[in-house]
Design a protein around this motif. Structure first.
Motif, PDB file in Angstrom:
ATOM      1  N   LEU A 119     -13.838  -7.114  -6.524  1.00 37.95           N
ATOM      2  CA  LEU A 119     -12.733  -5.777  -6.386  1.00 37.95           C
ATOM      3  C   LEU A 119     -14.003  -5.160  -6.723  1.00 37.95           C
ATOM      4  O   LEU A 119     -14.967  -3.842  -6.796  1.00 37.95           O
ATOM      5  CB  LEU A 119     -11.310  -5.199  -6.991  1.00 37.95           C
ATOM      6  CG  LEU A 119     -11.230  -3.567  -6.772  1.00 37.95           C
ATOM      7  CD1 LEU A 119     -11.350  -3.243  -5.419  1.00 37.95           C
ATOM      8  CD2 LEU A 119     -10.318  -3.798  -7.853  1.00 37.95           C
TER       9      LEU A 119
ATOM     10  N   ARG B  37       0.767  -1.188   0.225  1.00 41.54           N
ATOM     11  CA  ARG B  37      -0.201   0.351   0.096  1.00 41.54           C
ATOM     12  C   ARG B  37       0.677   1.263  -0.352  1.00 41.54           C
ATOM     13  O   ARG B  37       0.279   2.332  -0.694  1.00 41.54           O
ATOM     14  CB  ARG B  37      -0.977  -0.073   1.118  1.00 41.54           C
ATOM     15  CG  ARG B  37      -2.656   0.548   1.229  1.00 41.54           C
ATOM     16  CD  ARG B  37      -2.874   1.219   2.499  1.00 41.54           C
ATOM     17  NE  ARG B  37      -3.508  -0.257   2.534  1.00 41.54           N
ATOM     18  CZ  ARG B  37      -3.003  -1.099   3.551  1.00 41.54           C
ATOM     19  NH1 ARG B  37      -2.409  -0.900   3.843  1.00 41.54           N
ATOM     20  NH2 ARG B  37      -4.063  -2.056   3.807  1.00 41.54           N
TER      21      ARG B  37
ATOM     22  N   SER C  54      -8.977  -2.112   0.951  1.00 44.28           N
ATOM     23  CA  SER C  54      -9.228  -0.534   1.462  1.00 44.28           C
ATOM     24  C   SER C  54     -10.863  -0.962   1.294  1.00 44.28           C
ATOM     25  O   SER C  54     -11.514   0.826   2.012  1.00 44.28           O
ATOM     26  CB  SER C  54      -8.857   0.177   0.587  1.00 44.28           C
ATOM     27  OG  SER C  54      -8.878   0.031  -0.957  1.00 44.28           O
TER      28      SER C  54
ATOM     29  N   LEU D 104      -6.412  -2.613  -2.696  1.00 39.86           N
ATOM     30  CA  LEU D 104      -7.784  -2.429  -3.422  1.00 39.86           C
ATOM     31  C   LEU D 104      -9.177  -2.916  -2.265  1.00 39.86           C
ATOM     32  O   LEU D 104      -9.555  -2.241  -1.966  1.00 39.86           O
ATOM     33  CB  LEU D 104      -7.439  -2.228  -4.557  1.00 39.86           C
ATOM     34  CG  LEU D 104      -6.477  -1.457  -5.925  1.00 39.86           C
ATOM     35  CD1 LEU D 104      -7.458  -1.482  -7.157  1.00 39.86           C
ATOM     36  CD2 LEU D 104      -6.173  -0.159  -5.474  1.00 39.86           C
TER      37      LEU D 104
ATOM     38  N   ARG E 106      -8.761   3.531  -6.690  1.00 34.69           N
ATOM     39  CA  ARG E 106      -8.664   2.262  -7.089  1.00 34.69           C
ATOM     40  C   ARG E 106      -8.982   2.451  -8.118  1.00 34.69           C
ATOM     41  O   ARG E 106      -9.642   1.862  -9.684  1.00 34.69           O
ATOM     42  CB  ARG E 106     -10.060   2.106  -6.235  1.00 34.69           C
ATOM     43  CG  ARG E 106     -10.531   1.653  -5.447  1.00 34.69           C
ATOM     44  CD  ARG E 106     -11.554   1.244  -4.479  1.00 34.69           C
ATOM     45  NE  ARG E 106     -12.535   1.225  -4.309  1.00 34.69           N
ATOM     46  CZ  ARG E 106     -13.378   2.676  -3.714  1.00 34.69           C
ATOM     47  NH1 ARG E 106     -12.234   3.158  -2.830  1.00 34.69           N
ATOM     48  NH2 ARG E 106     -14.064   3.526  -3.704  1.00 34.69           N
TER      49      ARG E 106
ATOM     50  N   ARG F  99     -15.228   8.570  -4.368  1.00 33.02           N
ATOM     51  CA  ARG F  99     -13.807   8.362  -4.621  1.00 33.02           C
ATOM     52  C   ARG F  99     -12.839   8.913  -5.042  1.00 33.02           C
ATOM     53  O   ARG F  99     -11.809   8.712  -4.962  1.00 33.02           O
ATOM     54  CB  ARG F  99     -13.932   6.631  -5.087  1.00 33.02           C
ATOM     55  CG  ARG F  99     -13.612   6.895  -6.468  1.00 33.02           C
ATOM     56  CD  ARG F  99     -14.061   5.769  -7.753  1.00 33.02           C
ATOM     57  NE  ARG F  99     -15.570   4.933  -6.858  1.00 33.02           N
ATOM     58  CZ  ARG F  99     -15.915   4.023  -7.568  1.00 33.02           C
ATOM     59  NH1 ARG F  99     -15.333   3.392  -8.466  1.00 33.02           N
ATOM     60  NH2 ARG F  99     -17.321   3.503  -7.142  1.00 33.02           N
TER      61      ARG F  99
ATOM     62  N   ASP G 137     -17.123  -3.209  -4.421  1.00 31.28           N
ATOM     63  CA  ASP G 137     -17.070  -1.648  -5.566  1.00 31.28           C
ATOM     64  C   ASP G 137     -18.321  -0.934  -5.290  1.00 31.28           C
ATOM     65  O   ASP G 137     -18.868   0.330  -4.765  1.00 31.28           O
ATOM     66  CB  ASP G 137     -15.884  -0.410  -6.322  1.00 31.28           C
ATOM     67  CG  ASP G 137     -15.258   0.003  -5.985  1.00 31.28           C
ATOM     68  OD1 ASP G 137     -16.580   1.178  -5.259  1.00 31.28           O
ATOM     69  OD2 ASP G 137     -14.220   0.835  -6.798  1.00 31.28           O
TER      70      ASP G 137
END
Length: 346
Positions: free
Chosen positions: A275, A21, A66, A63, A109, A93, A279
């Motif tokens: 992801l 990260r 997070s 990602l 992202r 975001r 999201d």
């Protein structure tokens, strides 16, 4: 106290994620180096690769790490207001003033430059189609009632992704509130959206069978996070990452639908699917609540139990009724064929 092997591996994994990260936030995906990540984590390069087989898999894992848990569900009623709320959630975001370019990419992202091969691009395009189907179906529950709103969803997602790309490449350009208002106004646009894929009339009927169905264990719904079992009645569409757009054929033809995503590459394509759908859920659930279908990422057990291969080009479906598989199909239009068979039995 001496750690067990599993505990040490989990500690190493957490250290690699934290180091990665920091590396991605400072240098960006392209310039990040696995050797530096290993050095930051005080581990060997081999220890990094024992947890993540590639830099891309590691970036996608960062990602994913997070993301926050699925939010509380809402219930939108007006399509314009719903689009405004959805867009507002999505735009949270965007990079903040003072973010470095690399840090802004991470916050957004961003997948720019990450999926640079054909399997990755194909999977991303298909995930985007699935996102539009899920958002479109949610919009169809709002007033004024419409038969199909998937094209509207595609247009909204195009606008939002474009705004996100500009925020990464030209920070400060545009006003997010203008983007929200634009999404609201799109609700009044007549896109003449109908559901009429030209291949559906040529799809072969599903095969009627009677096979014992021994369902696999539970898997988490990628949208709600809730445990999903496979013992109930309904249509199960098994789709590879290259065929995810076919999910609409299932949800248009049947009421109880579970989309089971299969892939030959869980480290990268599997993480990509998790992801993007998690999201999406963070923007979708607070506005619309849970969608009408469930989406899970198969670990191989569901496909094996159903006798379906778990490849990225898989397109198959079967219908479960009272503990038996009573219809199945494979190939293009499989989900439609099985879903229609459920309606014809009523």
């Amino acid at each position: 106290m001496r750690l067990s092997r599993a505990e040490q591996q989990e500690r190493n994994r957490a250290a690699v994620l934290a180091a990665a990260r920091d590396e991605f936030a400072e240098r960006g995906y392209a310039e990040a180096k696995v050797d530096r990540i290993a050095e930051r984590a005080e581990l060997t390069r081999g220890a990094v690769y024992s947890n993540f087989p590639s830099k891309r898999a590691l970036y996608l894992a960062v990602l994913l790490d997070s993301l926050t848990p699925p939010p509380a569900a809402g219930h939108a009623s007006d399509v314009a207001d719903a689009l405004g709320a959805f867009a507002g959630n999505w735009l949270e975001r965007l990079p903040l003033t003072g973010d470095t370019p690399a840090g802004g990419h991470l916050r957004a992202r961003s997948l720019t430059g990450v999926l640079d091969d054909e399997p990755g691009r194909t999977a991303l395009a298909q995930v985007a189609r699935l996102e539009a189907v899920l958002l479109g179906r949610a919009l169809e529950s709002c007033r004024p009632v419409a038969r199909r709103r998937v094209r509207l969803a595609e247009l909204v997602l195009t606008l939002l992704n474009g705004a996100g790309h500009l925020a990464e490449t030209a920070p400060g350009f545009g006003d997010p509130f203008d983007v929200i208002r634009a999404c609201q106004h799109l609700a009044d646009l007549d896109l003449a959206d109908t559901w009429d894929p030209p291949h559906l009339p040529f799809v072969q009927p599903a095969q009627a069978v009677r096979e014992e169905w021994t369902p696999a264990g539970e898997l988490p719904d990628l949208l709600t996070g809730q445990a999903t079992g496979f013992g109930g009645d309904g249509v199960i569409a098994v789709l590879g990452t290259g065929r995810l757009g076919a999910a609409e054929e299932a949800v248009r033809a049947a009421e109880q639908v579970t989309v089971v995503v299969v892939t030959s590459d869980h480290a990268e394509l599997g993480r990509l699917v998790r992801l993007r759908l998690r999201d999406l859920a963070g923007c979708l659930l607070p506005v619309f609540g849970a969608p009408g279908c469930r989406v899970v990422l198969d670990d191989g057990a569901v496909a094996a139990a159903a006798g379906v291969r778990d490849a990225d080009d898989t397109e198959a479906a079967f219908r479960v009724q009272r503990g038996e598989i009573v219809a199945r199909a494979a190939g293009r239009g499989a989900a439609h064929a099985v879903g229609v068979s459920a309606r014809s039995d009523r």
